[in-house]
Design an enzyme around this catalytic site. Structure first.
Site, PDB file in Angstrom:
ATOM      1  CG  HIS A 155      -1.671  -1.309   1.384  1.00  0.00           C
ATOM      2  ND1 HIS A 155      -3.272  -1.449   1.065  1.00  0.00           N
ATOM      3  CD2 HIS A 155      -1.617  -2.256   2.049  1.00  0.00           C
ATOM      4  CE1 HIS A 155      -3.525  -2.635   1.175  1.00  0.00           C
ATOM      5  NE2 HIS A 155      -2.602  -3.186   1.810  1.00  0.00           N
ATOM      6  CB  SER A 276      13.160  22.617 -15.246  1.00  0.00           C
ATOM      7  OG  SER A 276      12.264  23.999 -15.048  1.00  0.00           O
ATOM      8  CE  LYS A 282      11.633  19.299 -10.764  1.00  0.00           C
ATOM      9  NZ  LYS A 282      10.773  19.706 -11.558  1.00  0.00           N
ATOM     10  CD  GLU A 289       8.901  12.350 -15.658  1.00  0.00           C
ATOM     11  OE1 GLU A 289       7.974  13.025 -15.259  1.00  0.00           O
ATOM     12  OE2 GLU A 289       9.867  12.737 -16.038  1.00  0.00           O
TER      13      GLU A 289
END
Ligand code: ARG
Length: 474
Positions: A155, A276, A282, A289
């Site tokens: 979980h 970024s 970043k 992804e």
């Protein structure tokens, strides 16, 4: 002038022509198409359906086209619809009307099926190769991280500590099944449809066995209608790809979580991340992804194929031309994802201290307190209750279990003794799980041996499949 123009009095509407043409995508099959034709014409010659001279002329013409195709010099036109008729037209332009004898005893239906079988067979081998590479990356990281402990999650809550090797080996097991599925569907891909003609076979005394052997196929389709109608092997291959993508997407998701500042379990190599345009701090995990993102298109390819095939009457229908883009996209996407994930896994840096810290700052040894009590005769259900109460108390005192005093433990159960501290230490918690398939060292090391052994078998299979992948020497 169309190769099938005899029966027609009017030319095809331009929009209809473009709509039904497949050359924009089936040109990918050019090598398969020409090699298939070379073997077909050899067979026609060997069975005196064509003369030796005709056979040699056509073969030489096809070899010229093969060289041009390799050099990227062929110019395709939509007027000739697909790769099969483009090549046939080029052949006739090159060697004259004798080129028109190539298509004797053959239809585009069995020809196109042959090309796709050859492509799917080669791509299945390449997918297995890429899956082997990713498995090896996982196994090397696992070998390096037998002693690296991290919280195991259920979980997405800290559950019980495990060896990082154990976690990675779960993915190696998934990939092992993936390779098994590819190798299994390969059997049904490794079948030669040529000789089925358009639907019913041919009146010429062809030798299907000859074509099958020259192209290293294991089997022939035994029913000509099935041969031109079957796309099961494409569905199987894209479904194997879909499950590979499910597995890669789960791994990708974990990498995305693990690289976040919240987890800080791994750092990905700069080569596989981007920054970024606005936020200078970043470092984004783009590759995982995109792997996660591309999973949907592979499912879509498989669903499109199933839907295209549903309720199609026998045998060939133009709908089936739609098999190609879906197949190409599914296998190429999956192949790229496997390749990139191998590199990402191989180069990732594991932050062992952060993983350990997250075990120590958790109640992931609570099951062990319950097991401790149960091993001293308390029924497990009661031990669970006592432990739950102890955890609740510890939370209220903002302490973890190892920081409780013996007095505090004994408030909940007098059975607890000094040895509890050794029992609840993370090394012991992990090492105590010696059951088969558990996270204790010996079990994890055994898994490493099993996965390596199975990978060796897969490499043997690849060696045997190598000839088929290289096709024929022409
Ligand atoms: N381009 C077709 C395909 O991709 C080849 C077979 C076409 N046959 C036909 N009779 N129209 O499947």
């Amino acid at each position: 002038m169309k190769l099938w123009g005899g029966r027609f009095t009017k030319s095809t509407d331009q929009l209809a022509l473009e709509f039904q043409a497949s050359i924009s995508f089936d040109q990918k099959l050019v090598m398969e198409d020409i090699i298939g034709s070379i073997v077909h014409v050899e067979m026609l010659g060997a069975n005196e359906i064509l003369t030796i001279e005709e056979t040699e002329t056509i073969k030489a013409g096809l070899k010229t086209l093969l060289e041009k195709a390799k050099a990227g010099e062929l110019q395709y036109t939509v007027e000739h619809e697909d790769i099969h008729m483009n090549i046939e037209k080029m052949l006739i332009d090159l060697i004259g009307p004798v080129g028109g004898k190539l298509h004797t005893g053959r239809s585009r239906n069995d020809q196109s099926a042959l090309d796709v079988h050859l492509y799917a067979r080669r791509k299945t081998v390449e997918l297995v190769e890429q899956a082997v590479a990713l498995s090896e990356a996982l196994l090397s990281q696992a070998e390096e991280n037998v002693d690296t402990l991290l919280p195991g999650y259920t979980h997405l809550q800290r559950a019980q500590p495990v060896r990082f090797a154990h976690h990675l080996l779960a993915y190696a097991s998934m990939l092992e099944r993936d390779m098994g599925r590819l190798i299994d569907s390969y059997k049904r891909t490794d079948m030669c449809p040529l000789g089925a003609g358009a639907i019913a076979g041919t009146t010429f005394p062809i030798d299907r066995q000859y074509v099958k052997d020259r192209l290293h196929f294991a089997n022939l389709y035994e029913n000509s209608m099935d041969a031109v109608s079957d796309r099961d092997y494409i569905v199987e291959l894209t479904s194997a790809c879909s499950l590979i993508m499910v597995h890669l997407s789960r791994l990708a998701e974990e990498l995305i979580l693990w690289t976040s500042e919240e987890f800080q379990y791994v750092e990905l190599d700069d080569a596989y991340c981007t920054g970024s345009s606005m936020m200078p701090q970043k470092k984004n995990p783009d590759i995982p992804e995109l792997v996660r993102g591309k999973t949907g298109r592979v499912f879509g390819d498989m669903m499109g194929l199933l839907t295209m095939l549903k309720a199609l009457p026998l045998s060939f229908n133009k709908d089936m031309q739609e098999d190609k883009e879906a197949l190409f996209d599914a296998v190429e996407t999956t192949e790229n994802c496997l390749t990139l994930m191998s590199a990402v896994i191989e180069t990732m840096v594991v932050k062992k201290e952060k993983m350990l810290q997250n075990i120590q700052q958790s109640y992931s040894n609570a099951t062990d307190l319950a097991d401790y009590l149960a091993s001293k005769g308390v029924p497990f259900r009661q031990a669970h209750e006592i432990t739950g109460k102890t955890v609740l108390y510890a939370i209220s005192k903002q302490k973890y279990l190892l920081a409780l005093s013996l007095d505090e433990y004994q408030q909940f159960s007098p059975i607890v003794e000094e040895d509890i501290y050794a029992f609840l230490a993370e090394e012991n918690v992990v090492e105590a799980r010696k059951s088969e398939g558990g996270t204790a060292r010996a079990q994890v090391e055994n898994q490493l041996i099993l996965r390596r052994r199975s990978l060796d078998e897969t490499k043997q299979w690849l060696k045997a499949a190598e000839t088929a992948k290289r096709l024929i020497q022409v």
